[in-house]
Design a protein around this motif. Structure first.
Motif, PDB file in Angstrom:
ATOM      1  N   GLY A 171       3.273  -0.100  -6.967  1.00 34.08           N
ATOM      2  CA  GLY A 171       3.244   0.998  -7.739  1.00 34.08           C
ATOM      3  C   GLY A 171       3.192   0.801  -9.219  1.00 34.08           C
ATOM      4  O   GLY A 171       2.453   1.481  -9.881  1.00 34.08           O
ATOM      5  N   TYR A 172       3.543  -0.375  -9.555  1.00 34.72           N
ATOM      6  CA  TYR A 172       3.258  -0.783 -11.206  1.00 34.72           C
ATOM      7  C   TYR A 172       1.405  -0.926 -11.070  1.00 34.72           C
ATOM      8  O   TYR A 172       1.027  -0.793 -12.143  1.00 34.72           O
ATOM      9  N   SER A 173       0.937  -1.734 -10.201  1.00 35.63           N
ATOM     10  CA  SER A 173      -0.490  -2.065 -10.563  1.00 35.63           C
ATOM     11  C   SER A 173      -1.127  -0.587 -10.393  1.00 35.63           C
ATOM     12  O   SER A 173      -2.024  -0.516 -11.232  1.00 35.63           O
ATOM     13  N   VAL A 174      -0.662   0.558  -9.913  1.00 33.58           N
ATOM     14  CA  VAL A 174      -1.403   1.869 -10.000  1.00 33.58           C
ATOM     15  C   VAL A 174      -0.858   2.278 -11.228  1.00 33.58           C
ATOM     16  O   VAL A 174      -1.765   3.030 -12.137  1.00 33.58           O
ATOM     17  N   GLY A 175       0.299   2.484 -11.307  1.00 33.82           N
ATOM     18  CA  GLY A 175       0.753   3.189 -12.711  1.00 33.82           C
ATOM     19  C   GLY A 175       0.551   2.463 -14.197  1.00 33.82           C
ATOM     20  O   GLY A 175       0.130   3.267 -14.948  1.00 33.82           O
ATOM     21  N   VAL A 176       0.512   1.275 -13.966  1.00 29.25           N
ATOM     22  CA  VAL A 176       0.361   0.559 -15.383  1.00 29.25           C
ATOM     23  C   VAL A 176      -1.168   0.194 -15.201  1.00 29.25           C
ATOM     24  O   VAL A 176      -1.727   0.372 -16.256  1.00 29.25           O
ATOM     25  N   GLY A 177      -1.803  -0.536 -14.228  1.00 18.72           N
ATOM     26  CA  GLY A 177      -2.906  -1.012 -14.399  1.00 18.72           C
ATOM     27  C   GLY A 177      -4.216   0.087 -14.121  1.00 18.72           C
ATOM     28  O   GLY A 177      -5.209   0.083 -14.975  1.00 18.72           O
ATOM     29  N   LEU A 178      -3.861   1.084 -13.401  1.00 17.54           N
ATOM     30  CA  LEU A 178      -4.866   2.189 -13.468  1.00 17.54           C
ATOM     31  C   LEU A 178      -4.656   3.293 -14.196  1.00 17.54           C
ATOM     32  O   LEU A 178      -5.697   4.026 -14.940  1.00 17.54           O
ATOM     33  N   PHE A 182       0.995  -1.226  -0.133  1.00 15.45           N
ATOM     34  CA  PHE A 182       0.032  -0.016  -0.048  1.00 15.45           C
ATOM     35  C   PHE A 182       0.838   1.264  -0.099  1.00 15.45           C
ATOM     36  O   PHE A 182       0.397   2.530  -0.616  1.00 15.45           O
ATOM     37  N   THR A 183       2.166   1.132   0.482  1.00 16.12           N
ATOM     38  CA  THR A 183       3.001   2.322   0.446  1.00 16.12           C
ATOM     39  C   THR A 183       3.319   2.770  -0.880  1.00 16.12           C
ATOM     40  O   THR A 183       3.284   3.857  -1.484  1.00 16.12           O
ATOM     41  N   GLY A 184       3.720   1.547  -1.735  1.00 16.35           N
ATOM     42  CA  GLY A 184       4.139   1.723  -3.026  1.00 16.35           C
ATOM     43  C   GLY A 184       2.751   2.254  -3.833  1.00 16.35           C
ATOM     44  O   GLY A 184       2.997   2.919  -4.761  1.00 16.35           O
ATOM     45  N   GLY A 217       6.532  -3.141  -2.877  1.00 16.69           N
ATOM     46  CA  GLY A 217       6.178  -1.823  -3.066  1.00 16.69           C
ATOM     47  C   GLY A 217       6.209  -1.283  -4.562  1.00 16.69           C
ATOM     48  O   GLY A 217       5.540  -0.731  -5.035  1.00 16.69           O
ATOM     49  N   VAL A 218       7.254  -1.947  -5.204  1.00 10.27           N
ATOM     50  CA  VAL A 218       7.637  -1.604  -6.568  1.00 10.27           C
ATOM     51  C   VAL A 218       6.343  -2.205  -7.259  1.00 10.27           C
ATOM     52  O   VAL A 218       5.683  -1.680  -8.277  1.00 10.27           O
ATOM     53  N   TRP A 219       5.843  -3.226  -7.018  1.00  8.99           N
ATOM     54  CA  TRP A 219       4.773  -3.641  -7.591  1.00  8.99           C
ATOM     55  C   TRP A 219       3.500  -3.392  -7.366  1.00  8.99           C
ATOM     56  O   TRP A 219       2.731  -3.204  -8.109  1.00  8.99           O
TER      57      TRP A 219
END
Length: 263
Positions: free
Chosen positions: A175-182, A70-72, A171-173
């Motif tokens: 961030g990936y779920s938000v940056g790439v997925g959303l 959740f921090t990422g 955390g990196v993953w």
């Protein structure tokens, strides 16, 4: 005369506090030095070290997985909208990764371990002190530092870097779920820029912090438990002091360590 006493009272309070801080710092330094002194001498309690790694590290893993993810995610969400104003969304990956590797990973990880394991260490050793189990070790000519302090110090120093690695990874993953997925960033852009910007020095900075935080948490928690006051109230006070002092020390030490490593 009474007015003079009132004027001097604040200085007396400040002076007493300074003397208390210096005395406690000296006692803590002696406590750590004595523990380090006994490390090379047998018996080598590998089994107890592994049990403490399980207690400090393995049992904190779930907390680290949740907080790291959740921090990422929050970090990516906040940074993405800021970067989009400058057309620099492609920098999302490296900013998330560097923030987690150099600062957020080691610090949040250490604070989580302090809350879950540091308080329990102080309480466990404190209860052993007030129930005279530590005195019993002395009576049996067994060194309390070898059985109680050193295994926790080693376990803390070994566990924190591993927990930090897990924190940064999820955390990196996150961030990936938000940056790439959303937000629709391409996976190649997200991960490609991470490998371009993250260097070995950045990883070493996070490693040095994790190692020092591991020693700091176990050192303070063991010290507070070892020299706890009498009764349940004394153990409660030691546990609270262990958590507060460890948390504050982590943040202060993080600042000085960052200043040294960045300079």
């Amino acid at each position: 005369m009474s007015s003079m006493i009132q004027i001097l009272t604040p200085f007396r309070i400040i002076g007493a506090f300074v003397i208390f801080v210096i005395r406690e710092t000296g006692r803590m330094g002696i406590f750590l030095s004595e523990a380090v002194f006994w490390i090379p001498f047998p018996p080598y309690l590998f089994g107890r070290v592994i049990r403490q790694i399980n207690f400090i590290g393995v049992k904190t893993t779930l907390v680290i997985l949740l907080t790291g993810t959740f921090t990422g995610m929050v970090l990516a969400l906040q940074i993405f909208f800021t970067l989009s104003e400058f057309g620099a969304e492609s920098r999302l990956g490296p900013i998330v990764a560097l923030s987690l590797i150099k600062e957020l990973g080691p610090v949040i990880c250490a604070l989580m371990v302090t809350g879950r394991a540091g308080s329990a260490l102080a309480a466990e050793i404190g209860i052993m002190r007030i129930t005279e189990q530590i005195d019993a070790l002395d009576t049996m000519a067994l060194n309390p530092y070898k059985y109680l302090i050193i295994p926790n110090l080693i376990a803390g120093i070994l566990s924190l870097p591993l927990l930090n690695f897990i924190f940064v990874f999820v955390g990196v993953w996150g961030g990936y779920s938000v940056g790439v997925g959303l937000m629709g960033l391409s996976p190649g852009t997200y991960f490609g820029n991470i490998t371009d910007f993250v260097t070995g020095a950045d990883i070493l900075e996070g490693l040095y912090k994790s190692l020092s935080f591991g020693m700091l948490i176990t050192w303070i928690s063991c010290y507070e438990g070892y020299f706890t006051g009498y009764g349940a109230e004394g153990v409660s006070k030691s546990t609270t002091q262990a958590v507060v002092l460890s948390s504050v020390s982590i943040l202060i030490w993080n600042y000085f360590l960052t200043s040294i490593l960045v300079a």
